[in-house]
Design a protein around this motif. Sequence first.
Motif, mmCIF file in Angstrom:
data_model
loop_
_atom_site.group_PDB
_atom_site.id
_atom_site.type_symbol
_atom_site.label_atom_id
_atom_site.label_comp_id
_atom_site.label_asym_id
_atom_site.label_seq_id
_atom_site.Cartn_x
_atom_site.Cartn_y
_atom_site.Cartn_z
ATOM 1 N N GLY B 207 34.743 61.619 40.150
ATOM 2 C CA GLY B 207 35.523 62.081 39.006
ATOM 3 C C GLY B 207 35.265 61.188 37.800
ATOM 4 O O GLY B 207 35.637 60.194 37.588
ATOM 5 N N VAL B 208 34.341 61.634 36.957
ATOM 6 C CA VAL B 208 33.843 60.918 35.864
ATOM 7 C C VAL B 208 34.108 61.510 34.484
ATOM 8 O O VAL B 208 33.285 61.634 33.696
ATOM 9 C CB VAL B 208 32.226 60.810 36.108
ATOM 10 C CG1 VAL B 208 31.845 59.681 37.057
ATOM 11 C CG2 VAL B 208 31.408 61.964 36.378
ATOM 12 N N GLY B 209 35.378 61.768 34.442
ATOM 13 C CA GLY B 209 35.897 61.887 33.142
ATOM 14 C C GLY B 209 36.101 60.503 32.387
ATOM 15 O O GLY B 209 35.407 59.647 32.939
ATOM 16 N N PRO B 210 36.852 60.492 31.212
ATOM 17 C CA PRO B 210 36.735 59.225 30.671
ATOM 18 C C PRO B 210 37.156 57.889 31.554
ATOM 19 O O PRO B 210 36.272 56.926 31.627
ATOM 20 C CB PRO B 210 37.713 59.397 29.552
ATOM 21 C CG PRO B 210 37.437 60.926 29.229
ATOM 22 C CD PRO B 210 37.547 61.434 30.592
ATOM 23 N N LEU B 211 38.160 58.243 32.178
ATOM 24 C CA LEU B 211 38.604 57.176 32.996
ATOM 25 C C LEU B 211 37.445 56.794 34.333
ATOM 26 O O LEU B 211 37.324 55.565 34.598
ATOM 27 C CB LEU B 211 39.697 57.399 33.903
ATOM 28 C CG LEU B 211 40.574 56.290 34.728
ATOM 29 C CD1 LEU B 211 40.876 55.087 33.753
ATOM 30 C CD2 LEU B 211 41.794 56.756 35.335
ATOM 31 N N GLY B 212 36.999 57.766 35.008
ATOM 32 C CA GLY B 212 35.955 57.459 35.721
ATOM 33 C C GLY B 212 34.632 56.804 35.182
ATOM 34 O O GLY B 212 34.096 55.901 35.654
ATOM 35 N N LEU B 213 34.373 57.456 34.022
ATOM 36 C CA LEU B 213 33.098 56.627 33.168
ATOM 37 C C LEU B 213 33.466 55.207 32.981
ATOM 38 O O LEU B 213 32.504 54.341 33.038
ATOM 39 C CB LEU B 213 33.015 57.377 31.897
ATOM 40 C CG LEU B 213 31.795 57.052 31.102
ATOM 41 C CD1 LEU B 213 30.514 57.012 31.939
ATOM 42 C CD2 LEU B 213 31.648 57.641 29.781
ATOM 43 N N CYS B 214 34.676 54.922 32.498
ATOM 44 C CA CYS B 214 35.039 53.395 32.343
ATOM 45 C C CYS B 214 34.848 52.749 33.520
ATOM 46 O O CYS B 214 34.489 51.478 33.634
ATOM 47 C CB CYS B 214 36.769 53.302 31.757
ATOM 48 S SG CYS B 214 36.719 53.941 29.872
ATOM 49 N N HIS B 215 35.418 53.181 34.725
ATOM 50 C CA HIS B 215 34.956 52.450 36.119
ATOM 51 C C HIS B 215 33.634 52.319 36.205
ATOM 52 O O HIS B 215 33.350 51.336 36.760
ATOM 53 C CB HIS B 215 35.799 53.209 37.075
ATOM 54 C CG HIS B 215 37.207 52.944 37.182
ATOM 55 N ND1 HIS B 215 38.123 53.583 36.627
ATOM 56 C CD2 HIS B 215 37.670 52.002 37.845
ATOM 57 C CE1 HIS B 215 39.489 53.104 36.777
ATOM 58 N NE2 HIS B 215 39.248 51.963 37.747
ATOM 59 N N LEU B 216 32.687 53.314 35.994
ATOM 60 C CA LEU B 216 31.498 53.223 36.431
ATOM 61 C C LEU B 216 30.783 52.105 35.211
ATOM 62 O O LEU B 216 30.002 51.440 35.752
ATOM 63 C CB LEU B 216 30.793 54.420 35.867
ATOM 64 C CG LEU B 216 29.359 54.890 36.251
ATOM 65 C CD1 LEU B 216 29.090 56.434 36.457
ATOM 66 C CD2 LEU B 216 28.342 54.331 35.199
ATOM 67 N N ILE B 217 31.091 52.198 34.117
ATOM 68 C CA ILE B 217 30.698 51.152 33.124
ATOM 69 C C ILE B 217 30.911 49.766 33.676
ATOM 70 O O ILE B 217 30.500 48.800 33.655
ATOM 71 C CB ILE B 217 31.045 51.325 31.833
ATOM 72 C CG1 ILE B 217 30.401 52.685 31.391
ATOM 73 C CG2 ILE B 217 30.677 50.093 30.635
ATOM 74 C CD1 ILE B 217 30.585 53.003 30.087
ATOM 75 N N LYS B 218 32.391 49.666 33.890
ATOM 76 C CA LYS B 218 32.931 48.240 34.452
ATOM 77 C C LYS B 218 32.262 47.975 35.670
ATOM 78 O O LYS B 218 31.751 46.850 35.799
ATOM 79 C CB LYS B 218 34.337 48.696 34.748
ATOM 80 C CG LYS B 218 35.034 47.177 34.958
ATOM 81 C CD LYS B 218 35.484 46.128 33.762
ATOM 82 C CE LYS B 218 36.503 45.294 34.059
ATOM 83 N NZ LYS B 218 37.897 45.533 34.226
ATOM 84 N N ALA B 219 31.931 48.779 36.267
ATOM 85 C CA ALA B 219 30.940 48.279 37.694
ATOM 86 C C ALA B 219 29.879 47.765 37.349
ATOM 87 O O ALA B 219 29.493 46.727 38.028
ATOM 88 C CB ALA B 219 31.019 49.586 38.770
ATOM 89 N N ARG B 220 29.274 48.408 36.640
ATOM 90 C CA ARG B 220 27.850 47.678 35.915
ATOM 91 C C ARG B 220 28.010 46.416 35.358
ATOM 92 O O ARG B 220 27.396 45.586 35.843
ATOM 93 C CB ARG B 220 27.235 48.826 34.846
ATOM 94 C CG ARG B 220 26.533 50.084 35.449
ATOM 95 C CD ARG B 220 24.833 49.492 35.542
ATOM 96 N NE ARG B 220 23.994 50.445 36.551
ATOM 97 C CZ ARG B 220 23.954 50.057 37.542
ATOM 98 N NH1 ARG B 220 24.515 48.943 38.058
ATOM 99 N NH2 ARG B 220 23.456 50.836 38.282
ATOM 100 N N LEU B 221 29.169 46.437 34.563
ATOM 101 C CA LEU B 221 29.424 44.957 33.955
ATOM 102 C C LEU B 221 29.541 44.056 34.774
ATOM 103 O O LEU B 221 29.550 43.044 34.443
ATOM 104 C CB LEU B 221 30.398 45.490 32.841
ATOM 105 C CG LEU B 221 29.721 46.273 31.603
ATOM 106 C CD1 LEU B 221 30.862 46.427 30.528
ATOM 107 C CD2 LEU B 221 28.833 45.604 30.818
ATOM 108 N N LEU B 222 30.261 44.272 35.923
ATOM 109 C CA LEU B 222 30.374 43.255 36.891
ATOM 110 C C LEU B 222 29.700 43.097 37.995
ATOM 111 O O LEU B 222 29.873 42.456 38.992
ATOM 112 C CB LEU B 222 32.096 43.603 37.431
ATOM 113 C CG LEU B 222 33.206 43.514 36.240
ATOM 114 C CD1 LEU B 222 34.505 43.738 37.064
ATOM 115 C CD2 LEU B 222 33.054 41.903 35.579
ATOM 116 N N GLY B 223 28.330 43.704 37.830
ATOM 117 C CA GLY B 223 27.285 43.260 38.808
ATOM 118 C C GLY B 223 27.205 44.138 39.849
ATOM 119 O O GLY B 223 26.547 43.715 40.881
ATOM 120 N N ALA B 224 27.385 45.467 39.659
ATOM 121 C CA ALA B 224 27.093 46.425 40.881
ATOM 122 C C ALA B 224 25.673 46.611 41.159
ATOM 123 O O ALA B 224 25.039 46.454 40.028
ATOM 124 C CB ALA B 224 27.890 47.840 40.510
#
Lengths: 384, 384, 384, 384
Positions: B207-224
């Motif tokens: 589910g990559v509405g805005p909340l999912g997109l924020c999680h996706l970006i955060k995952a990237r920013l924390l080293g996924a």
Amino acid sequence: MPETVKAAVLVEPGRLEIQGFPRPEIEEGAMLVKPLMCGICGTDKHGYNGEAVQYAGTPREVNGPYPAIPGHENVGEIVEMRQTKSESLKDFYGKELKEGDRIVISPDIMCGKCYWCKHSFGYTWCDNIRSYGHLESSVPPHIFGGWGELMYVFPGSHIFKISDEVSNEIGVLAEPMAVTYPLDIAKGHSSLPHEGFSSGDTVVVYGVGPLGLCHLIKARLLGAGKVVAIDKSEYRLKFCKDYGADYTLNVDNTTAEERRQLILDITDGRGADVVIECAGVKEVLVEGIEMLRQGGTFIEVGHFVDVGEVKLNPHRHLCAKNIRLIGQMNLCYTGMMPSIQLMMANRDRFDFDGIITHKFPFTQSLKGLLKSMEPDCMKVAIIP
Amino acid sequence: MPETVKAAVLVEPGRLEIQGFPRPEIEEGAMLVKPLMCGICGTDKHGYNGEAVQYAGTPREVNGPYPAIPGHENVGEIVEMRQTKSESLKDFYGKELKEGDRIVISPDIMCGKCYWCKHSFGYTWCDNIRSYGHLESSVPPHIFGGWGELMYVFPGSHIFKISDEVSNEIGVLAEPMAVTYPLDIAKGHSSLPHEGFSSGDTVVVYGVGPLGLCHLIKARLLGAGKVVAIDKSEYRLKFCKDYGADYTLNVDNTTAEERRQLILDITDGRGADVVIECAGVKEVLVEGIEMLRQGGTFIEVGHFVDVGEVKLNPHRHLCAKNIRLIGQMNLCYTGMMPSIQLMMANRDRFDFDGIITHKFPFTQSLKGLLKSMEPDCMKVAIIP
Amino acid sequence: MPETVKAAVLVEPGRLEIQGFPRPEIEEGAMLVKPLMCGICGTDKHGYNGEAVQYAGTPREVNGPYPAIPGHENVGEIVEMRQTKSESLKDFYGKELKEGDRIVISPDIMCGKCYWCKHSFGYTWCDNIRSYGHLESSVPPHIFGGWGELMYVFPGSHIFKISDEVSNEIGVLAEPMAVTYPLDIAKGHSSLPHEGFSSGDTVVVYGVGPLGLCHLIKARLLGAGKVVAIDKSEYRLKFCKDYGADYTLNVDNTTAEERRQLILDITDGRGADVVIECAGVKEVLVEGIEMLRQGGTFIEVGHFVDVGEVKLNPHRHLCAKNIRLIGQMNLCYTGMMPSIQLMMANRDRFDFDGIITHKFPFTQSLKGLLKSMEPDCMKVAIIP
Amino acid sequence: MPETVKAAVLVEPGRLEIQGFPRPEIEEGAMLVKPLMCGICGTDKHGYNGEAVQYAGTPREVNGPYPAIPGHENVGEIVEMRQTKSESLKDFYGKELKEGDRIVISPDIMCGKCYWCKHSFGYTWCDNIRSYGHLESSVPPHIFGGWGELMYVFPGSHIFKISDEVSNEIGVLAEPMAVTYPLDIAKGHSSLPHEGFSSGDTVVVYGVGPLGLCHLIKARLLGAGKVVAIDKSEYRLKFCKDYGADYTLNVDNTTAEERRQLILDITDGRGADVVIECAGVKEVLVEGIEMLRQGGTFIEVGHFVDVGEVKLNPHRHLCAKNIRLIGQMNLCYTGMMPSIQLMMANRDRFDFDGIITHKFPFTQSLKGLLKSMEPDCMKVAIIP
């Protein structure tokens, strides 16, 4: 194939020369590897200067040894290998190995049988640790370091097969990047409010040679806010600017008090959340704690060799601020491949290859080693 | 200044209209704020559809309420304020506030006196919680949401003053980005080998509405390492590609088994390290756990409202794989400013402003709300 | 009720005398409390000796002050209280307070408005901290410590109402027991293999006065294996034997090397998992780290006041062993009631009341203070 | 020595009989062990009833197998051993092994070569796991369980040599006590305010057979406040009273709502901090979450075999309360010896030997197994 293998040997402090060794027969499970790129590390420089006591105060304490072929940050190509009877040789991820494969070799070989091998994990606390680049070259099969034509890889080494898209440079950086593990630990402590390393935190890195730069990049990759680099090399500070430092401070132009004041200024008077000591300068311990906020985390990862004592005030520096301190030397081998994955996932953001600023053939190892001691380089590497 | 304040009111499920309210007198410590930008959130859509039970099973359980002026992801400008006798009004970081300041307003107001306010921290577990956008507009001073000309800000609200360089868009995103806190928690659990969220991990976002997109970006920013986005909107999946997704899967083109197989394929057959449920689709709980590796972490952050039950097998889905599950609704207000800092420190990498794909004046709130329910948008915002 | 309140005053270092103060009018939200029992703490002894610098290097750094009425480990009875207009006075758990109630009073009062009060939790990092027993008695309403007939309790103090079954002694011990919080933190770090404080670990406590004894008991209550107490008082070492120490070492009978050897002997040569410094002796920092195993945790909680510097080797003592160090002074007020609950749940196991070995009326405070400096006591308390 | 080894064999569900096997030749590194005491575990009972699917949804999923000699909680004496050429046989702590030694045998044998063996630690996630008591007895050397005269111990098994003071009973309990590892994990999460398992917390244990009792004791040993036991056996509830339960609830006398109400009553209306599901009853998942406070931790450790599905509401049961859920089956072998150390350090407090309430010779295994299914027993053990 040549019957004689040439390699650079650190015969004693201050004396590095090219010697020849018989090409060894390999035992079951072992390999001969052609080094493709091998990073020069701070311990190599210290070793050349005769500062070679490592793991002081532990059962693994060593001094040197000499003579030894340096080189433990290795990317190589498998030239020859000897399978065991029972099973095929595999890398740390279960991938089959074959001649021609390009691999990253973890610096340390563990016995797998001592107390520490059975009870701890990841860290190289093995009682019987053997480390490439730090094994006596007078003992057969001699060629235990990456600064030469060939390198002997023992059975049980941690091997990481890399795909074509992983450059040699990223392979070499896997080791120093894996040393940044304390930042991962500090992340783990950050669930407590205002402890550990949280998103948006201000991080100070003291000493931004390759290890410090890796910490700076890792801090960025794990969600730091402001990042400050401190060094005496203008070259390295400029380098850091390109790799994400918000502020740089030259210790030759500033006093300790001015540096502390800048940190206070950019943190509304509170001090840094995380300070990382990568300089190997003992006085930084106190200076760094003085610029830490209360409840801040100090990471001491710069003293891989013994360079003496410093005075500390237990009340002021440890209790009064409720500091947390994480000491580490060496690395977690389990962090090698995740470090490669992390770099590959952020190649668009950081020019990792560019961190290897100078390359020298192993026949010019001394020139490379001396270059690495100058201020105008980042990671120097030895190539074939 | 006008004596009548216009605002959009959700009178009852399915009925949103513009109403006028008297401009309120403000009490000591309160403010009137002109909304500059206000994000439309999933709960707004659910509220319009009559799915409005939140915090079920807790003392804070609510349904609705109706009528209410929606809007809790607010950036605004202080129009009027009334100082208290004893001290000047300050933001959450101790910065003085004055008329004309641009601020981000945390959605929830805490009582500061109940058991939870005294014993927990960051989370909004207050027994007497009041939330902008979810307060009855029939009660004076009425204007408690961001979809209007003015908004009443209670004393004790968490206010974050932002500098000129922080865009309204980033200010709006502070709230959904702060909801990604479970990823920080999972980071904290990763000190255990192969638990939590480690560097280089494979992360799946459902589910990559805005909340999912924020999680996706955060995952990237924390080293996924690898990041996978799953949705039914091709528009949103393409969006994710631009914001760092390595793989995208459309649930309309693939079966659950195919999706699981892809995850196994890219993880050498082991499964994802972290799966994040942001779809609010109850069946995803089981599908997501089925694609998790043993010891993996499941983050359930998509069910802010009650949409019913799903069948789960305690052996297969909880015990057998040693899973860890982190449930969360709402956010940590302490994560708002760190989220802004994190976005500001990574503006060069992600076009955060671009995440606000559509903007509607509050007089066209219904149009905006209906747009936000369509698949071809990311975050829709209300502007003056 | 008396119009004059008598109390012991530490006028200056080395001078403690009984003085009279006017019984104060109380402000809204405040209380007058009759001290029932008040523990004598190490900082009281240091204050008498003129060693009174606390929080060095932080914005809260103080020296003294003098004159002050000592006493911050307080159990008392509410004698008079003044409700606020808006609501009734409650304790930290939301329990209504009334005259006659028996309460434990947390030593520190926080402002609730500064950066630290809003951003951290539990710890007393407040910029405007006020601490009972450390406030100038020359300033009205004067009576800010527990060594007297009455004590003034400010609005906003952390109050814990206790039931009849909680003895005064356990109430007094809530404070030093809450100081043992670093053991809880270390528990949190133990998810990493062989880090932090795990079940069955060997724990060494240096300095087993009341604070050290609390750490020893807490270590037991959180699942320690072998526990070692080190002190120079034979009385205290015997005391520890009764409270769960497996080994005791007298520093007057043993050398540092012999002590280290014993720790190695009982840990199969590896060293202690956790060493806790409660002696306030700066040399223990190095001696303690030398007996720690690699990856061990050092807790520095004994230096509440500044007693000078000690030499440390960053390589040997911090890096080489991968140590983790947790510094703390003061306590988490959120740990007060859990400490009481923990003691109540283990009353059958430990004679907590017996830890208060000596009691003196406040009129004999000096006698009590001098007693607490002798080796043949554990916690000394002041009573009415 | 006998040429035929007798053992109890679970031929198929519902059929347990005594069979004879040839005494095996032992390979290098292996041992023959005489079982001294072997606990009957819940999986043994399930296996007898034909509920034998374990590790569902993982690569290790198994059903049964049948026929097999049950018994994996083993204490035994080394009867015969065969050294390897290169080195002497040692236990997990490096202690030399010899015939006559008394040992505890970890139930699982790991391959040491698969991905999981190299990348995880402690947990038995091995792709090629072999478990005593769950290996086909039709395959030589046949005798892989503790319910017989002799047991074959493979090379590479995790062996723990125990001293004379460790009773057989404590040795048997090492395994179920090591299963309580989620409580250690929850301790690790407790650094966050009001998450995980903190000192003084209220802990509820559902199902207090031997595994539940171990969790109850472990909760006590790690600093729980109030502990509640829930079961349908009055015998077991009384047992718990003697081992530290503050409250007991019989599910036959109370409704789910009454049980929830009691938990609310003893927690000032907030709910339990930790709920542990050891009953293997799927409905407990929902009932347990309903009595958990917001931010509470649910430990699901009772479903070692597949007993079907239950309905769950993702909003109400996972998100709304911000719950944290830790699933686990099997155990950490690294927790075996720490569990023994923990029990030995607390022998004065808990009568661990008394937990083994019934003992049957292996020739009466069926009688023992049936006894273990009755409500009036705690741990039942098989003896020679």
